[in-house]
Design a protein around this motif. Structure first.
Motif, PDB file in Angstrom:
ATOM      1  N   VAL A  12       6.200  -2.979  13.819  1.00  0.00           N
ATOM      2  CA  VAL A  12       7.382  -2.928  14.676  1.00  0.00           C
ATOM      3  C   VAL A  12       8.394  -1.961  14.080  1.00  0.00           C
ATOM      4  CG1 VAL A  12       9.301  -4.262  15.634  1.00  0.00           C
ATOM      5  CG2 VAL A  12       7.025  -5.283  15.504  1.00  0.00           C
ATOM      6  N   LEU A  13       8.862  -1.037  14.919  1.00  0.00           N
ATOM      7  CA  LEU A  13       9.957  -0.138  14.545  1.00  0.00           C
ATOM      8  C   LEU A  13      11.191  -0.631  15.284  1.00  0.00           C
ATOM      9  CD1 LEU A  13       8.221   3.350  14.910  1.00  0.00           C
ATOM     10  CD2 LEU A  13       8.314   1.856  12.918  1.00  0.00           C
ATOM     11  N   GLU A  14      12.251  -0.876  14.529  1.00  0.00           N
ATOM     12  CA  GLU A  14      13.445  -1.495  15.121  1.00  0.00           C
ATOM     13  C   GLU A  14      14.705  -0.797  14.636  1.00  0.00           C
ATOM     14  OE1 GLU A  14      15.308  -5.999  15.440  1.00  0.00           O
ATOM     15  OE2 GLU A  14      13.504  -5.651  14.298  1.00  0.00           O
ATOM     16  N   GLY A  15      15.644  -0.578  15.542  1.00  0.00           N
ATOM     17  CA  GLY A  15      16.928   0.019  15.183  1.00  0.00           C
ATOM     18  C   GLY A  15      16.788   1.494  14.846  1.00  0.00           C
ATOM     19  N   GLN A  16      17.594   1.946  13.891  1.00  0.00           N
ATOM     20  CA  GLN A  16      17.572   3.336  13.440  1.00  0.00           C
ATOM     21  C   GLN A  16      16.562   3.473  12.305  1.00  0.00           C
ATOM     22  OE1 GLN A  16      19.189   6.007  14.656  1.00  0.00           O
ATOM     23  NE2 GLN A  16      20.196   4.797  16.227  1.00  0.00           N
ATOM     24  N   CYS A  17      15.449   4.099  12.554  1.00  0.00           N
ATOM     25  CA  CYS A  17      14.415   4.292  11.544  1.00  0.00           C
ATOM     26  C   CYS A  17      14.718   5.578  10.774  1.00  0.00           C
ATOM     27  CB  CYS A  17      13.045   4.332  12.193  1.00  0.00           C
ATOM     28  SG  CYS A  17      12.606   2.802  13.031  1.00  0.00           S
ATOM     29  N   ASP A  23       7.980   5.909   4.306  1.00  0.00           N
ATOM     30  CA  ASP A  23       6.989   5.435   3.345  1.00  0.00           C
ATOM     31  C   ASP A  23       6.412   4.074   3.744  1.00  0.00           C
ATOM     32  OD1 ASP A  23       5.507   5.661   0.833  1.00  0.00           O
ATOM     33  OD2 ASP A  23       6.791   3.998   0.185  1.00  0.00           O
ATOM     34  N   PRO A  24       7.244   3.084   4.098  1.00  0.00           N
ATOM     35  CA  PRO A  24       6.653   1.810   4.536  1.00  0.00           C
ATOM     36  C   PRO A  24       5.778   1.956   5.776  1.00  0.00           C
ATOM     37  CG  PRO A  24       8.983   1.507   4.056  1.00  0.00           C
ATOM     38  CD  PRO A  24       8.694   2.982   3.988  1.00  0.00           C
ATOM     39  N   LEU A  25       6.178   2.808   6.717  1.00  0.00           N
ATOM     40  CA  LEU A  25       5.371   3.025   7.916  1.00  0.00           C
ATOM     41  C   LEU A  25       4.014   3.594   7.532  1.00  0.00           C
ATOM     42  CD1 LEU A  25       4.858   3.174  10.946  1.00  0.00           C
ATOM     43  CD2 LEU A  25       6.086   5.364  10.964  1.00  0.00           C
ATOM     44  N   LEU A  30      -1.837   3.077   6.638  1.00  0.00           N
ATOM     45  CA  LEU A  30      -2.987   3.288   5.760  1.00  0.00           C
ATOM     46  C   LEU A  30      -3.694   1.970   5.446  1.00  0.00           C
ATOM     47  CD1 LEU A  30      -1.553   5.951   3.287  1.00  0.00           C
ATOM     48  CD2 LEU A  30      -3.278   6.299   5.079  1.00  0.00           C
ATOM     49  N   ALA A  31      -2.921   0.909   5.279  1.00  0.00           N
ATOM     50  CA  ALA A  31      -3.495  -0.402   4.954  1.00  0.00           C
ATOM     51  C   ALA A  31      -4.175  -1.032   6.169  1.00  0.00           C
ATOM     52  CB  ALA A  31      -2.408  -1.331   4.423  1.00  0.00           C
ATOM     53  N   ALA A  32      -3.669  -0.738   7.354  1.00  0.00           N
ATOM     54  CA  ALA A  32      -4.224  -1.309   8.585  1.00  0.00           C
ATOM     55  C   ALA A  32      -4.403  -0.188   9.606  1.00  0.00           C
ATOM     56  CB  ALA A  32      -3.292  -2.396   9.118  1.00  0.00           C
ATOM     57  N   PRO A  33      -5.452   0.627   9.456  1.00  0.00           N
ATOM     58  CA  PRO A  33      -5.619   1.799  10.309  1.00  0.00           C
ATOM     59  C   PRO A  33      -5.751   1.490  11.799  1.00  0.00           C
ATOM     60  CG  PRO A  33      -7.429   1.626   8.712  1.00  0.00           C
ATOM     61  CD  PRO A  33      -6.489   0.507   8.460  1.00  0.00           C
TER      62      PRO A  33
END
Length: 82
Positions: A12-17, A23-25, A30-33
């Motif tokens: 989920v991307l929320e607010g001002q990214c 990096d977290p995205l 990468l962890a869950a392709p």
């Protein structure tokens, strides 16, 4: 947090990214392709976020909560998925 993994398969991307969210995205993708991205609550995205979405060809659901992103970025993201 503006980027979070829920239920192990939805990012989920929320607010001002911002740049710090890139990096977290990337780590989540990468962890869950096979994860999908829900950006319906995204009000703004740094170009690094957009680049990751384009390069990863992630499946993105919904339209962002930003007219600019809806008009200018969503079509590019959709095209990258195809």
């Amino acid at each position: 947090m503006t980027v979070r993994l829920v239920d192990g398969v939805t990012i989920v991307l929320e607010g001002q990214c911002e740049i710090d969210d890139a990096d977290p995205l990337l780590r989540h993708l990468l962890a869950a392709p096979h994860a999908t991205v829900d950006w319906r609550l995204c009000q703004g995205a740094h170009t690094a976020i957009i680049q990751i979405l384009l390069a990863s060809k992630a499946v993105v659901h919904g339209l962002p909560d930003s007219i600019f992103l809806q008009r200018n970025v969503a079509p590019l993201v959709k095209k990258a998925q195809d």
